[in-house]
Scaffold this active site. Structure first.
Site, PDB file in Angstrom:
ATOM      1  N   LYS A 118       0.828  -1.214   0.000  1.00  0.00           N
ATOM      2  CA  LYS A 118       0.000   0.000   0.000  1.00  0.00           C
ATOM      3  C   LYS A 118       0.856   1.256   0.000  1.00  0.00           C
ATOM      4  CE  LYS A 118      -4.137  -2.027   2.109  1.00  0.00           C
ATOM      5  NZ  LYS A 118      -3.734  -3.433   1.965  1.00  0.00           N
ATOM      6  N   GLU A 202      -3.257   6.494   8.645  1.00  0.00           N
ATOM      7  CA  GLU A 202      -4.116   7.311   7.806  1.00  0.00           C
ATOM      8  C   GLU A 202      -5.175   7.985   8.664  1.00  0.00           C
ATOM      9  OE1 GLU A 202      -4.376   5.160   3.421  1.00  0.00           O
ATOM     10  OE2 GLU A 202      -5.992   4.897   4.856  1.00  0.00           O
ATOM     11  N   HIS A 237     -15.180  -5.942   7.064  1.00  0.00           N
ATOM     12  CA  HIS A 237     -14.399  -5.298   6.002  1.00  0.00           C
ATOM     13  C   HIS A 237     -14.402  -6.112   4.711  1.00  0.00           C
ATOM     14  CE1 HIS A 237     -12.870  -2.277   8.786  1.00  0.00           C
ATOM     15  NE2 HIS A 237     -12.584  -3.257   9.614  1.00  0.00           N
ATOM     16  N   ARG A 294      -5.922  -8.215 -10.018  1.00  0.00           N
ATOM     17  CA  ARG A 294      -6.535  -9.487 -10.400  1.00  0.00           C
ATOM     18  C   ARG A 294      -7.977  -9.243 -10.791  1.00  0.00           C
ATOM     19  NH1 ARG A 294      -9.804  -9.852  -6.066  1.00  0.00           N
ATOM     20  NH2 ARG A 294      -8.990  -9.203  -4.039  1.00  0.00           N
TER      21      ARG A 294
END
Length: 497
Positions: A118, A202, A237, A294
């Site tokens: 990330k 974040e 999630h 993907r």
């Protein structure tokens, strides 16, 4: 260009079948791999050839990259399609396939590596001026330094594993007093799940929508986007219901997000089908989240609204063909919904409910698609993801797609296990969903097991009357559903009593 004559599908279940069906239409021979637990699976029966690669656990079978490549060599396989999950985002596996002279139907190992981190992904896309959530630009391990950065960003913040996914290695921190403990927990979980304890910070967006953009890139430098998918109905999630297009994006915002998604793909010289994920706040500001290198589980809704076969596009791109269309050739037609039918009990915190499919009858009819890998009498293995099927409906607009999905849910007969079918019916009849005014907190705000319970002593005639009244109410224009309306008592519920 190299014509693919034989493809090995390095996966199982519904996605293996889905890939093989397209391959068969293209005149390509197929090879299935399977574990001992999947010896009688549908994808094994469908393939032209099938090879057992090990024991029931994924680590003993579907994750054995070297064994899979050896099978390819023995059977003179031209290409590997990884599906999703397992080895689909394993750069080492993609590289070994290429070194063995086997086409990997997906992006380059370098693109997989770049977007798999990330932090590296954020750094790569930064030069394209793509909106990103405020936070650290690199991994951080010093707790005190991280605490200071978190205070500067402003609480609440989110601690995330750099190599993470599926909610693992992720912690929401509401205040500075909680920070140290939560960071240690995030690092520990990330290390356990991914072998990499790197985390970053974040700003936490409390009630975001999760919207993703499908992209396609060829080996000739052409990259297009295929519009968005709304993926905000989630538990733990992970997505449960997806739709295309989103109910809230304006044409201008769609164009802007699509342009950003194409630029993300350009940042890593992307080839094949990929998905760029964004968080969208209550003011429709969007922020880059990550790229999945993907095919996505929810790709059928994009296929429905564009008329494209994404697996066919993947194979043609892998053969070296340029895309057969430009961005201006693409348009949205109609509306599509997908419900992931999991062997889970929504009334018990969505815990897996593994067992035998005593009854299994798929819904049919116009605008209904079922991608699955099971049939009546089969057992749901305990070793893998508990998804039974993807139930997809398509209509001329969102209202028609919802109506078809409710009908399909009612028609879908599954007994022997609990599933997410009743949860899907509840969501689709809820005012927040019908109005489009929902986000990733839907379950937290609106759902409790009690909404799925039937009142004791209710008779079949009373159920029929209630359902008839509900259907009439649904036909009235601009009528909002209430959050506690009993959902359909279709056969998946009735047959269990």
């Amino acid at each position: 260009m190299k014509k693919i004559k034989k493809v090995l599908v390095a996966n199982r279940g519904e996605i293996a079948l889905r890939v093989m069906r397209t391959a068969k239409e293209m005149g390509i021979k197929t090879v299935a791999i399977f574990s001992e637990a999947d010896r009688n699976a549908l994808h094994v029966r469908f393939a032209d050839e099938a090879v057992c690669v090990g024991g029931p656990k994924s680590s003993e079978s579907y994750l054995r990259g070297d064994v899979i490549i050896d099978v390819c060599k023995q059977l003179q396989v031209d290409a590997i399609h990884p599906g999703y999950g397992f080895l689909s985002e394993n750069a080492g596996f993609a590289r070994k396939a290429q070194e063995a002279g086997i086409i990997f139907i997906g992006p380059s190992p370098e693109a997989i590596e770049l977007m798999g981190s990330k932090l590296a992904a954020k750094a790569a896309v930064a030069r394209y001026n793509i909106p990103m959530v405020p936070g650290t630009e690199e991994a951080i391990t010093d707790v005190e330094a991280a605490k200071q950065i978190a205070s500067q960003v402003g609480f609440p913040i989110l601690i995330k594993a750099s190599a993470g996914g599926g909610g693992k290695g992720m912690r929401v921190v509401e205040n500075v007093g909680m920070f140290e403990e939560q960071m240690k927990m995030a690092v520990s979980e990330a290390t356990s799940a991914f072998g990499d304890g790197a985390v970053f910070i974040e700003k936490y967006i409390g009630s975001p929508r999760h919207i993703e953009i499908q992209v396609l890139g060829d080996t000739h430098g052409n990259i297009v986007h295929l519009f968005e998918r709304e993926c905000s109905i989630q538990r733990r999630h992970q997505k449960v219901i997806e739709e295309a297009p989103s109910a809230v994006l304006t044409p201008a915002l769609r164009e802007e997000m699509g342009r950003c998604a194409v630029n993300v793909a350009k940042a890593c010289d992307y080839v094949g089908a990929g998905t760029v994920e964004f968080l969208v706040d209550e003011n429709l500001n969007f922020y880059f989240l990550e790229m999945n290198t993907r095919l996505q589980v929810e790709h059928p809704v994009t296929e429905q609204i564009t008329g494209l076969d994404l697996v066919k596009e993947q194979i043609q791109i892998a053969e070296g063909h340029p895309l057969g269309f430009k961005q201006e050739d693409l348009q949205i037609n109609g509306h599509a919904l997908e419900l992931r039918v999991y062997a889970e009990d929504p009334a018990n915190n969505f815990l897996p409910d593994i067992g035998r499919l005593e009854t299994y009858t798929r819904p049919q009819g116009q605008g209904v698609r079922v991608d699955d890998g099971f049939e009546q009498g089969m057992d749901i293995p305990i070793y893998y993801d508990p998804m039974i099927a993807k139930l997809v409906t398509f209509g001329k607009d969102r209202e028609e797609a919802i109506a078809k999905m409710l009908r399909a849910i009612d028609e879908y007969q599954i007994t022997g296990i609990e599933t997410t079918l009743p949860f899907g019916a509840y969501v689709l009849q809820h005012e927040a969903f019908r109005s489009g005014n929902f986000d990733t907190k839907f379950i937290e705000r609106y759902f409790s097991p009690s909404v799925l319970e039937q009142k004791p002593g209710i008779e079949e005639e009373e159920i029929a009357v209630a359902l008839a009244a509900l259907l009439l109410e649904n036909k009235k224009p601009d009528t909002a559903e209430t959050s506690n309306v009993p959902t359909s008592t279709s056969n998946w519920r009735r047959n269990r009593t």
